[in-house]
Design a protein around this motif. Structure first.
Motif, short mmCIF file in Angstrom:
data_model
loop_
_atom_site.label_atom_id
_atom_site.label_comp_id
_atom_site.label_asym_id
_atom_site.label_seq_id
_atom_site.Cartn_x
_atom_site.Cartn_y
_atom_site.Cartn_z
N UNK A 77 -57.58 62.56 67.85
CA UNK A 77 -57.60 63.55 66.76
C UNK A 77 -56.25 64.26 66.78
N UNK A 78 -55.92 64.93 65.69
CA UNK A 78 -54.65 65.64 65.67
C UNK A 78 -54.40 66.30 64.33
N UNK A 79 -53.30 67.04 64.27
CA UNK A 79 -52.96 67.74 63.03
C UNK A 79 -52.47 66.78 61.96
N UNK A 80 -52.71 67.16 60.70
CA UNK A 80 -52.04 66.51 59.58
C UNK A 80 -51.55 67.64 58.68
N UNK A 81 -50.67 67.32 57.77
CA UNK A 81 -50.12 68.36 56.90
C UNK A 81 -51.23 68.94 56.00
N UNK A 82 -52.16 68.09 55.53
CA UNK A 82 -53.23 68.57 54.64
C UNK A 82 -54.24 69.42 55.40
N UNK A 83 -54.50 69.06 56.65
CA UNK A 83 -55.38 69.89 57.48
C UNK A 83 -54.75 71.27 57.65
N UNK A 143 -61.63 76.80 54.89
CA UNK A 143 -62.48 75.76 55.49
C UNK A 143 -63.73 75.45 54.68
N UNK A 144 -64.11 76.36 53.78
CA UNK A 144 -65.33 76.09 53.02
C UNK A 144 -64.99 75.45 51.67
N UNK A 182 -61.89 67.28 52.20
CA UNK A 182 -61.14 66.04 51.99
C UNK A 182 -60.11 65.82 53.09
N UNK A 183 -59.56 66.92 53.60
CA UNK A 183 -58.46 66.82 54.57
C UNK A 183 -58.94 66.41 55.96
#
Lengths: 122, 417
Positions: free
Chosen positions: A8-14, A21-22, A28-29
């Protein structure tokens, strides 16, 4: 069904949606897994299909995507979906194993839960 | 207006944001998303009912005072002034203080306790580093302006051009950052320790018996060892790929030993790529107050440090806390499933500007002002440099500092009464 190691890890969209978060954008991210194209084909998947990821720590249904990963490694963005299946054992450090957890992936017809459903609250 | 970005550990102090037009200058995509208006927690709430700040803080204080062992967790996205009140509050209620690094860079803290840290500032990297290794870190997605301001394209006193710098990415995935590197070393998940050990042997001039380690051919490792040895000023900037994988703190310990060894030949430093804008403060403030950075238990009236017992995930897995205060953080989204389960069984108090998954589990919800936009204070940049974050606009929301100061006052009153 294929055997995998889950990271697992960060993405730009996350990162962009982490304070919402809601929202649909956050959902989608974080509610997908990326896998190697060969693994994707082996599971008979098409764009938009879902997979169930299972480990000894839990299971989760997520959307499947092709990503630039070695065969046998899948990536789920950090967040509630990844956290259903990562290892909660911290080896005394406080740090769970968010990366490199063994599990299996199979095609499924089940729906991807919303973050509220995942949490089991209304 | 001149602003200071409060998203990631870069704490960029060269940005501008206009709160009226919602437009910014020099921000990355993450910073801009942070500064733009979004849905807020509208009002303080107790058990689903809207209440005043005073009522919500009173209820929170009551929960903390009446619990046997509350866990006070979060702190990475607020300012030092608020964290300080949080540490004192934890001591007063004889609870446990833990912070986001617990599930992030805490293994580095454990390694530093064992080995020390040969470190340096972002300025030193910008001005001097001719070899930059991103190990298990992906700055283009987690710290998008790091490469341009400090580590890849940045021009410094001795580094005049991108060509003066060799950039290497070591990772399991071919990330966006891997694509900007001169060299990408792809490793198998969980083999960081073994690869670092192999590099230590090669740097020392010893041979290794295996033909490959962790998916990397021996020749490629030898080449990497050679680049490291011949650097003038090298840096390893490591990320969660190293701390959250098999080996955790031992990976960082081994990497620090590699850096110590390299310093016999060249100048080398190692530094973590810290995530939240003040996650360094969440460790430094308790360190100056009580001597430890995370997993601190005050239940005996004095601070004790033991991550195996007092880190948030371990506390929740053992069901060892009977109430929780969450400040500027979202453990319900970021903790393993089984740890989150216990949060449903205990009273949870949340202080945060935005509704998140922890909000869905919280009994007491206290909305706060966003530091860097609606409140000011001090934060530590990822390299430990303190930066004053700004207030750009007035807001009806109380700052974390004000909320926690008031909560501490009421807790003290209740304890005396």
């Amino acid at each position: 069904m294929i055997e995998v190691e889950i990271i697992s890890g960060r993405t730009i969209d996350q990162g962009k949606t982490v304070e919402e978060k809601l929202s649909e954008e956050y959902f989608k991210a974080v509610s997908y897994c990326e896998m190697n194209e060969m693994d994707f084909k082996k599971l008979g998947l098409k764009e938009g299909d879902r997979v169930k990821v299972k480990t000894e720590f839990g299971e989760v249904v997520v959307f499947a995507k092709i990503g630039e990963l070695p065969r046998g490694v899948i990536f789920i963005p950090m967040g509630p979906y990844a956290n259903q299946v990562i290892s909660d054992d911290t080896d005394g450090t406080g740090m769970p194993r968010f990366k490199g957890v063994r599990g299996i992936v199979e095609k499924t017809e089940e729906n991807v839960k919303s973050v509220r459903e995942l949490l089991g609250v209304e | 207006m001149d602003a200071v970005c409060t998203f990631c550990g870069n704490v960029c102090d060269d940005v501008e944001f206009d709160v009226n037009t919602q437009k910014g200058k020099r921000f990355c995509a993450l910073g801009l998303a942070k500064f733009r208006e979004k849905e807020r927690i509208k009002s303080p709430m107790v058990d689903g009912k809207e209440v005043s700040y005073e009522e919500a803080i009173e209820k929170a204080a009551e929960i903390l005072v009446s619990s046997k062992k509350p866990l006070l967790y979060g702190w990475a996205s607020t300012v030092n002034e608020a964290i300080r009140y949080g540490v004192i509050l934890t001591e007063k209620v004889r609870g446990v203080y833990d912070q986001c690094a617990s599930v992030c860079h805490a293994p580095g803290t454990l390694a530093v306790i064992e080995e020390g840290i040969p470190g340096g500032s972002l300025g030193a990297i910008k001005n001097r580093a001719d070899v930059v290794i991103f190990w298990g870190s992906n700055p283009l997605e987690a710290h998008p302006r790091h490469p341009t301001r400090y580590s890849v394209m940045a021009k410094g006193f001795l580094i005049k051009d991108r060509k003066d710098r060799k950039v290497i990415v070591v990772d399991v995935r071919k990330t966006k950052s891997a694509k900007m590197a001169d060299k990408f070393v792809q490793i198998k998940p969980g083999y960081d320790y073994a690869i670092i050990s192999a590099l230590r042997a090669l740097v020392k001039g010893e041979d290794i018996e295996a033909n490959e380690v962790g998916g990397v051919p021996k020749e490629e490792l030898a080449e990497l060892a050679d680049i490291m040895k011949n650097a003038k000023y090298g840096v390893i900037l490591y990320g969660l790929g190293v701390t959250q994988s098999r080996g955790r703190d031992r990976n960082i310990e081994n990497a620090v030993k590699l850096i110590q060894l390299l310093n016999r030949y060249a100048r080398w430093i190692i530094w973590p790529m810290r995530g939240h804008y003040n996650v360094v403060g969440a460790g430094e403030v308790p360190a100056w107050e009580v001597g430890y950075q995370y997993a601190i238990d005050f239940s005996r009236g004095y601070p004790r440090f033991s991550p195996a017992e007092f880190s948030a995930v371990e506390m929740l897995l053992r069901k060892d806390c009977d109430a929780m205060l969450v400040v500027s953080s979202d453990p319900a989204a970021h903790f393993p499933r089984r740890a989150v389960e216990h949060m449903k069984n205990i009273p949870v108090i949340q202080i945060d500007p935005f509704p998140n998954m922890t909000t869905l589990l919280s009994n007491v919800i206290i909305p706060s002002a966003v530091a860097g936009i609606e409140a000011e204070g001090w934060a530590y940049r990822m390299d430990g440099i303190p930066v004053r974050v700004k207030k750009l606009v007035d807001s009806p929301y109380w700052s974390d500092e004000k909320i926690l100061k008031e909560m501490l006052r009421i807790v003290e009153e209740k304890l005396e009464g």
